[in-house]
Design an enzyme around this catalytic site. Structure first.
Site, PDB file in Angstrom:
ATOM      1  N   GLY A  81       0.785  -1.223   0.000  1.00 24.73           N
ATOM      2  CA  GLY A  81       0.000   0.000   0.000  1.00 24.73           C
ATOM      3  C   GLY A  81       0.816   1.271   0.000  1.00 24.73           C
ATOM      4  CG  LEU A  93       7.330   1.767  -2.373  1.00 24.73           C
ATOM      5  CD1 LEU A  93       8.290   1.439  -1.231  1.00 24.73           C
ATOM      6  CD2 LEU A  93       7.900   2.890  -3.238  1.00 24.73           C
ATOM      7  CG  ASP A 143       3.674  -0.771 -11.273  1.00 22.19           C
ATOM      8  OD1 ASP A 143       4.276   0.290 -11.547  1.00 22.19           O
ATOM      9  OD2 ASP A 143       2.598  -0.802 -10.653  1.00 22.19           O
TER      10      ASP A 143
END
Length: 378
Positions: A118, A121, A168
């Site tokens: 959360g 990252l 990501d």
């Protein structure tokens, strides 16, 4: 608890993948634009052992008392729930993307992570990428890392239900030490750009506001919908195809909110290109203004910041940071500050004090280094 305590036997292999920090380029990925993330030295580990049947059993250090099981023949988004969908979703997405798992045997999988959940990252991509690399190897599927990044994105979009781009997963799979990954999200062309932070006496400080966010909730999806609306009205495939010089025309055609969403994406793409050029020509110490401009655009045009993030950035800059911005999808999570090594403690103390004065939760502040991407560890 350990893998052995949960499953009653030892794992045979371990894979790990890192979280990521996005240096600059926020929400540009699903607009087929440019991003500049780096893998960080905080990793998620998947310990795995093969089974003789077709069952995937998954457990984690987050909730070691719970073991979730699904057959490879019964995988579907409807059958997945909670954090285990990040593991089961990869197996499902591999099949959806054309992998033949008809001869694959089941696996026991145990997840442990040092990537804060959360915090913006990308703890989710760290799970996905470590698991994807492991499944690819163990089932001998022969996919390359760019293909695995697409599998991870497909899983997150369709199994988990978060409409994220491919940044990501690309960072987690393609990252290298002391470098950022310059990614063209349309072509998936990549280039590794040296940051040389150590030589410049610089560090990246992460300020985790501890305001948790969730990509599957409405704010992220609403921003993506605005971008798609803007592209449709402007008659382009994606906002990647809109230049800064096109913004006056866009303002005439779009309502105010959609225009501001579009303006963020268009200017952010340009900031990524400017940051890459500046890193190559002048080094990291020269990118501070670009980082600050990125934060202001996310705060004012894309409206994804929160008071805690704004305070973190403002306090870091007031106490000598080279540059600072929120990082990640927004609505909480973390800010990053590019700081002189000697100023790290001063800035950490100042941010912590500012949060206390504002009545916010105490932030978690730590440094990260650019690290290697997903790998087999043993």
């Amino acid at each position: 608890m350990t893998f052995q305590q949960v499953f009653g036997h030892e794992p045979t292999v371990r894979y790990s993948a890192p979280g990521r920090v996005n240096l600059i380029g926020e929400h540009t990925d699903y607009n087929e634009g440019y991003v500049l993330p780096f893998a960080i030295d905080r990793r998620t580990t998947a310990s795995i052992a093969p089974r003789s049947d077709r069952t995937l059993r998954v457990a984690s250090a987050f909730d070691p008392e719970t073991v979730v099981s699904l057959s490879l023949d019964e995988l579907s988004p409807d059958a997945m729930d909670g954090w285990s969908a990040y593991v089961f979703g990869i197996a499902w997405a591999l099949q959806e993307q054309g992998a033949d798992l008809s001869g694959a045997t089941g696996l026991d999988v145990y997840i442990e992570s040092e990537v804060p959940v959360g915090a913006g990252l990308s703890s989710s991509a760290a799970i996905e990428c470590g698991v994807a690399l492991a499944f690819n190897d163990l089932w001998e599927l022969g996919l390359d890392r760019k293909q695995l990044a697409r599998v991870g994105q497909y899983s997150e979009n369709h199994a988990v239900g978060a409409p994220t781009g491919i940044m990501d997963q690309s960072a987690s799979l393609l990252g290298e030490q002391d470098a950022v990954v310059f990614l063209d999200c349309r072509t998936l062309d990549t280039a590794v750009v040296d940051m040389a932070l150590q030589a410049d006496g610089l560090e990246v400080l992460v300020i985790d506001t501890r305001v948790e966010h969730a990509h599957a909730t409405g704010g992220y999806a609403a921003r993506r919908a605005s971008c798609e609306k803007g592209a449709e009205v402007l008659g382009v495939e994606a906002l990647r195809d809109v230049a800064v010089d096109d913004l006056p025309r866009a303002q005439e055609l779009l309502d105010d909110e959609t225009f501001r969403r579009v303006r963020h994406i268009v200017t952010e793409d340009q900031r990524v290109l400017d940051t890459v050029r500046t890193l190559r020509e002048q080094g990291a110490r020269a990118i501070g203004d670009l980082l600050v401009a990125s934060h202001e655009s996310m705060r004012d045009d894309f409206e994804i910041s929160v008071p805690e993030l704004d305070l973190a950035v403002a306090t870091a800059m007031a106490n000598g940071a080279v540059g600072a911005r929120m990082t990640g999808g927004g609505f909480g999570g973390s800010a990053i500050a590019l700081v002189d090594r000697e100023a790290r403690q001063t800035i950490t103390t100042a941010v912590t004090s500012a949060f206390a004065d504002a009545g916010f939760r105490e932030p978690t502040v730590f440094t990260v280094r650019a690290a290697q991407g997903a790998r087999r560890d043993g």
